[in-house]
Design a protein around this motif. Structure first.
Motif, PDB file in Angstrom:
ATOM      1  N   SER A 253       0.817  -1.165  -0.159  1.00 27.87           N
ATOM      2  CA  SER A 253      -0.012   0.132  -0.007  1.00 27.87           C
ATOM      3  C   SER A 253       0.872   1.158  -0.119  1.00 27.87           C
ATOM      4  O   SER A 253       0.423   2.066  -0.573  1.00 27.87           O
ATOM      5  N   LYS A 254       1.965   1.321   0.373  1.00 22.97           N
ATOM      6  CA  LYS A 254       3.032   2.305   0.460  1.00 22.97           C
ATOM      7  C   LYS A 254       3.277   2.582  -0.833  1.00 22.97           C
ATOM      8  O   LYS A 254       3.506   3.701  -1.230  1.00 22.97           O
ATOM      9  N   TRP A 255       3.828   1.578  -1.532  1.00 19.28           N
ATOM     10  CA  TRP A 255       4.274   1.899  -3.171  1.00 19.28           C
ATOM     11  C   TRP A 255       3.061   2.223  -3.741  1.00 19.28           C
ATOM     12  O   TRP A 255       3.000   3.171  -4.494  1.00 19.28           O
TER      13      TRP A 255
ATOM     14  N   ARG B 111       2.691   5.947  -3.016  1.00 25.52           N
ATOM     15  CA  ARG B 111       3.490   6.680  -3.721  1.00 25.52           C
ATOM     16  C   ARG B 111       3.161   7.088  -5.324  1.00 25.52           C
ATOM     17  O   ARG B 111       3.353   7.990  -5.961  1.00 25.52           O
ATOM     18  N   LYS B 112       2.881   5.741  -6.032  1.00 31.47           N
ATOM     19  CA  LYS B 112       2.475   6.000  -7.430  1.00 31.47           C
ATOM     20  C   LYS B 112       0.947   6.833  -7.504  1.00 31.47           C
ATOM     21  O   LYS B 112       1.100   7.658  -8.296  1.00 31.47           O
ATOM     22  N   GLN B 113       0.094   6.600  -6.550  1.00 30.03           N
ATOM     23  CA  GLN B 113      -0.952   7.447  -6.851  1.00 30.03           C
ATOM     24  C   GLN B 113      -0.685   9.071  -6.688  1.00 30.03           C
ATOM     25  O   GLN B 113      -0.911  10.010  -7.336  1.00 30.03           O
ATOM     26  N   ASP B 114       0.342   9.269  -5.348  1.00 28.15           N
ATOM     27  CA  ASP B 114       0.789  10.693  -5.545  1.00 28.15           C
ATOM     28  C   ASP B 114       1.341  11.095  -6.519  1.00 28.15           C
ATOM     29  O   ASP B 114       1.253  12.241  -7.222  1.00 28.15           O
TER      30      ASP B 114
ATOM     31  N   LEU C 177       0.927  10.389  -9.781  1.00 32.58           N
ATOM     32  CA  LEU C 177      -0.113  10.539 -10.601  1.00 32.58           C
ATOM     33  C   LEU C 177      -0.945  11.617 -10.530  1.00 32.58           C
ATOM     34  O   LEU C 177      -1.237  12.745 -11.592  1.00 32.58           O
ATOM     35  N   LEU C 178      -1.205  12.090  -9.133  1.00 35.57           N
ATOM     36  CA  LEU C 178      -1.903  13.139  -8.974  1.00 35.57           C
ATOM     37  C   LEU C 178      -1.001  14.278  -9.201  1.00 35.57           C
ATOM     38  O   LEU C 178      -1.680  15.402  -9.822  1.00 35.57           O
ATOM     39  N   VAL C 179      -0.032  14.558  -8.722  1.00 32.39           N
ATOM     40  CA  VAL C 179       1.026  15.513  -9.025  1.00 32.39           C
ATOM     41  C   VAL C 179       1.217  15.859 -10.430  1.00 32.39           C
ATOM     42  O   VAL C 179       1.219  17.137 -10.936  1.00 32.39           O
ATOM     43  N   SER C 180       1.423  14.890 -11.215  1.00 31.00           N
ATOM     44  CA  SER C 180       1.524  14.798 -12.427  1.00 31.00           C
ATOM     45  C   SER C 180       0.428  15.555 -13.333  1.00 31.00           C
ATOM     46  O   SER C 180       0.397  16.426 -14.326  1.00 31.00           O
ATOM     47  N   SER C 181      -0.633  14.913 -12.915  1.00 30.12           N
ATOM     48  CA  SER C 181      -1.894  15.394 -13.722  1.00 30.12           C
ATOM     49  C   SER C 181      -2.168  16.760 -13.300  1.00 30.12           C
ATOM     50  O   SER C 181      -2.626  17.657 -14.150  1.00 30.12           O
ATOM     51  N   PHE C 182      -1.888  17.524 -12.198  1.00 23.09           N
ATOM     52  CA  PHE C 182      -2.066  18.777 -11.889  1.00 23.09           C
ATOM     53  C   PHE C 182      -1.192  19.718 -12.829  1.00 23.09           C
ATOM     54  O   PHE C 182      -1.379  20.563 -13.155  1.00 23.09           O
ATOM     55  N   GLY C 183       0.149  18.991 -12.900  1.00 27.45           N
ATOM     56  CA  GLY C 183       1.176  19.874 -13.878  1.00 27.45           C
ATOM     57  C   GLY C 183       0.834  19.755 -15.219  1.00 27.45           C
ATOM     58  O   GLY C 183       0.818  20.951 -15.976  1.00 27.45           O
ATOM     59  N   LEU C 184       0.004  18.900 -15.392  1.00 28.69           N
ATOM     60  CA  LEU C 184      -0.399  18.741 -16.938  1.00 28.69           C
ATOM     61  C   LEU C 184      -1.543  19.756 -17.230  1.00 28.69           C
ATOM     62  O   LEU C 184      -1.587  20.619 -18.166  1.00 28.69           O
ATOM     63  N   TRP C 185      -2.324  20.019 -16.313  1.00 29.20           N
ATOM     64  CA  TRP C 185      -3.582  20.747 -16.464  1.00 29.20           C
ATOM     65  C   TRP C 185      -3.016  22.191 -16.164  1.00 29.20           C
ATOM     66  O   TRP C 185      -3.673  23.253 -17.197  1.00 29.20           O
ATOM     67  N   ALA C 186      -2.058  22.471 -15.557  1.00 31.85           N
ATOM     68  CA  ALA C 186      -1.476  23.933 -15.369  1.00 31.85           C
ATOM     69  C   ALA C 186      -0.864  24.157 -16.590  1.00 31.85           C
ATOM     70  O   ALA C 186      -0.948  25.264 -17.039  1.00 31.85           O
ATOM     71  N   VAL C 187      -0.039  23.202 -17.182  1.00 32.39           N
ATOM     72  CA  VAL C 187       0.653  23.581 -18.368  1.00 32.39           C
ATOM     73  C   VAL C 187      -0.360  23.958 -19.711  1.00 32.39           C
ATOM     74  O   VAL C 187      -0.415  24.856 -20.457  1.00 32.39           O
TER      75      VAL C 187
END
Length: 50
Positions: free
Chosen positions: A14-16, A19-22, A24-34
């Motif tokens: 679940s820790k892994w 981390r993967k979910q975090d 993906l969440l950060v990269s999706s926010f970055g994609l929308w910001a761009v």
């Protein structure tokens, strides 16, 4: 004792997954910001260029 070992293995997975979910969440926010930052700039560029 065996239940503790099984729980520890489950928590390691679940820790892994967390981390993967975090990531993906950060990269999706970055994609929308761009996308949201780039689209007005491209629109202005097309309007000035034409």
């Amino acid at each position: 004792m065996t239940t503790e070992i099984i729980q520890n293995q489950r928590f390691a997975n679940s820790k892994w997954a967390e981390r993967k979910q975090d990531l993906l969440l950060v990269s999706s926010f970055g994609l929308w910001a761009v996308l949201l930052g780039l689209s007005p700039a491209l629109a202005v560029g097309f309007l000035i260029g034409s």
